[in-house]
Design an enzyme around this catalytic site. Structure first.
Site, PDB file in Angstrom:
ATOM      1  N   GLY A 136       0.783  -1.242   0.000  1.00 18.31           N
ATOM      2  CA  GLY A 136       0.000   0.000   0.000  1.00 18.31           C
ATOM      3  C   GLY A 136       0.807   1.281   0.000  1.00 18.31           C
ATOM      4  N   SER A 137       2.030   1.242  -0.548  1.00 19.50           N
ATOM      5  CA  SER A 137       2.811   2.489  -0.539  1.00 19.50           C
ATOM      6  C   SER A 137       2.226   3.510  -1.525  1.00 19.50           C
ATOM      7  CB  SER A 137       4.291   2.224  -0.833  1.00 19.50           C
ATOM      8  OG  SER A 137       4.492   1.860  -2.170  1.00 19.50           O
ATOM      9  N   ASN A 138       1.638   3.045  -2.608  1.00 14.86           N
ATOM     10  CA  ASN A 138       0.989   4.001  -3.523  1.00 14.86           C
ATOM     11  C   ASN A 138      -0.270   4.586  -2.887  1.00 14.86           C
ATOM     12  OD1 ASN A 138       2.226   4.390  -6.323  1.00 14.86           O
ATOM     13  ND2 ASN A 138       2.505   2.196  -5.960  1.00 14.86           N
ATOM     14  N   ARG A 150     -14.663 -15.577  -9.377  1.00 15.75           N
ATOM     15  CA  ARG A 150     -14.342 -14.177  -9.675  1.00 15.75           C
ATOM     16  C   ARG A 150     -15.591 -13.296  -9.729  1.00 15.75           C
ATOM     17  NH1 ARG A 150      -9.861 -12.383 -11.265  1.00 15.75           N
ATOM     18  NH2 ARG A 150      -9.177 -14.364 -12.104  1.00 15.75           N
ATOM     19  N   LEU A 157      -9.620  -7.767 -13.095  1.00 16.87           N
ATOM     20  CA  LEU A 157     -11.032  -7.410 -12.949  1.00 16.87           C
ATOM     21  C   LEU A 157     -11.863  -8.069 -14.050  1.00 16.87           C
ATOM     22  CD1 LEU A 157     -10.929  -3.569 -12.150  1.00 16.87           C
ATOM     23  CD2 LEU A 157     -10.483  -5.518 -10.654  1.00 16.87           C
ATOM     24  N   ASN A 197      -4.958   2.511 -12.972  1.00 18.75           N
ATOM     25  CA  ASN A 197      -3.950   1.633 -12.374  1.00 18.75           C
ATOM     26  C   ASN A 197      -2.581   2.276 -12.531  1.00 18.75           C
ATOM     27  OD1 ASN A 197      -2.837  -0.818 -11.307  1.00 18.75           O
ATOM     28  ND2 ASN A 197      -2.328  -1.472 -13.383  1.00 18.75           N
ATOM     29  N   HIS A 220       1.412   1.108 -13.135  1.00 20.01           N
ATOM     30  CA  HIS A 220       2.201  -0.058 -13.537  1.00 20.01           C
ATOM     31  C   HIS A 220       3.677   0.334 -13.552  1.00 20.01           C
ATOM     32  CE1 HIS A 220       2.993  -3.892 -15.463  1.00 20.01           C
ATOM     33  NE2 HIS A 220       3.830  -3.251 -16.271  1.00 20.01           N
ATOM     34  N   ASP A 230     -10.381  -4.215 -20.621  1.00 17.32           N
ATOM     35  CA  ASP A 230     -10.369  -5.675 -20.525  1.00 17.32           C
ATOM     36  C   ASP A 230      -9.003  -6.295 -20.760  1.00 17.32           C
ATOM     37  OD1 ASP A 230     -12.945  -6.468 -19.797  1.00 17.32           O
ATOM     38  OD2 ASP A 230     -13.702  -5.877 -21.767  1.00 17.32           O
ATOM     39  N   LEU A 252      -4.770  -6.832 -20.404  1.00 17.77           N
ATOM     40  CA  LEU A 252      -3.835  -6.839 -19.274  1.00 17.77           C
ATOM     41  C   LEU A 252      -2.881  -5.653 -19.401  1.00 17.77           C
ATOM     42  CD1 LEU A 252      -2.606  -8.293 -16.757  1.00 17.77           C
ATOM     43  CD2 LEU A 252      -1.050  -9.419 -18.356  1.00 17.77           C
TER      44      LEU A 252
HETATM   45  C1  GRF Z   1       3.635  -1.067  -7.453  1.00 16.04           C
HETATM   46  O1  GRF Z   1       4.914  -1.290  -7.974  1.00 16.04           O
HETATM   47  C2  GRF Z   1       2.647  -0.883  -8.577  1.00 16.04           C
HETATM   48  O2  GRF Z   1       3.196  -0.283  -9.700  1.00 16.04           O
HETATM   49  C3  GRF Z   1       2.236  -2.286  -8.900  1.00 16.04           C
HETATM   50  O3  GRF Z   1       2.198  -2.943  -7.659  1.00 16.04           O
HETATM   51  C4  GRF Z   1       3.068  -2.290  -6.751  1.00 16.04           C
HETATM   52  C5  GRF Z   1       2.254  -1.924  -5.561  1.00 16.04           C
HETATM   53  O4  GRF Z   1       3.039  -1.420  -4.502  1.00 16.04           O
HETATM   54  N1  GRF Z   1       0.973  -2.298  -9.613  1.00 16.04           N
HETATM   55  P1  GRF Z   1       2.318  -0.761  -3.271  1.00 16.04           P
HETATM   56  O5  GRF Z   1       1.387  -1.801  -2.667  1.00 16.04           O
HETATM   57  O6  GRF Z   1       1.600   0.447  -3.719  1.00 16.04           O
HETATM   58  O7  GRF Z   1       3.423  -0.433  -2.303  1.00 16.04           O
END
Ligand code: GRF
Length: 216
Positions: free
Chosen positions: A12-14, A65, A93, A107, A109, A142, A144
């Site tokens: 959860g750092s983001n 799912r 999803l 999202n 990435h 839809d 990836l």
């Molecule tokens: C991040 O590197 C993000 O780009 C990817 O998963 C990781 C999540 O890290 N989708 P965090 O849980 O936000 O620390």
């Protein structure tokens, strides 16, 4: 106000970066109203609670799912969420989830898409010998990691990098890129035209490169 729901499966750092940006007044009209996770033990849920944000665990074990996604959609709807932010959410999803929030799921990435989609993207880039790595925010469709790209930032691969040191530097840039993306959405500055996401003019100039150029 743009009501934001964040889905996260782990660290959860983001999410933290988004919460910190909101606290610092850098998220515009966006307000995180709920954090939900498929993993009851996810650190992301603790981070939400620490900020008095609703934290909901929706375990996926024993559910297909469709049933799990329907539960997640209900949580988001119950909190009247306008924007869904995936932040390390480790599940794909279903179409019905995506259709429940058309054009309203994003999202982050850890690669310069469309290169290196999927898991361990930083390591993929490192092993491939890429000289420029980076991260991308994009709308979710839809495919990836294939939805329309919103912002990207480059992170150079240094001579003495390992996959881990590279991933660490990319993560720091993600923490700038994602809140900026949420803010642009909340300010109504993102206009999707087919595959292109236009950034409409606003009080602050936004260029993807600025995020990797700023001192960390
Ligand atoms: C991040 O590197 C993000 O780009 C990817 O998963 C990781 C999540 O890290 N989708 P965090 O849980 O936000 O620390």
């Amino acid at each position: 106000m743009t009501r934001v729901g964040v889905l996260a499966s782990g660290r959860g750092s983001n999410l933290q970066a988004i919460l910190d940006a909101e606290m610092a007044g850098r998220l515009g009209k966006a307000h995180v109203v709920v954090v939900a996770s498929d993993k009851p033990e996810a650190e992301a849920l603790a981070r939400a609670k620490a900020r008095d944000v609703a934290a909901v665990s929706v375990p996926s074990t024993g559910k297909d799912r469709a049933a799990h996604d329907a539960e997640m959609v209900k949580v988001l709807r119950d909190h009247r969420v306008d924007l869904v932010c995936l932040a390390g959410y480790m599940r794909i999803l279903s179409s019905s989830f995506i259709q429940a929030f058309p054009g309203r799921i994003m999202n982050v990435h850890p690669a310069l898409l469309p290169a290196f989609p999927g898991l361990h993207a930083q390591e993929q880039a490192f092993r491939h010998g890429a000289k420029i790595a980076g991260c991308t925010t994009h709308f979710v469709d839809d495919s990836l990691d294939g939805g329309p790209i919103i912002l990207q930032a480059a992170v150079p691969v240094l001579e003495d990098d390992t996959a881990q040191t590279l991933a660490d530097r990319i993560l720091l840039v993600e923490h700038r890129l994602y809140p900026a993306t949420v803010r642009l959405f909340a300010d109504g500055r993102l206009k999707v035209e087919g595959r292109r996401v236009r950034i409409l003019p606003g009080p602050e100039k936004v260029d993807a490169w600025m995020f990797s150029n700023l001192p960390l």
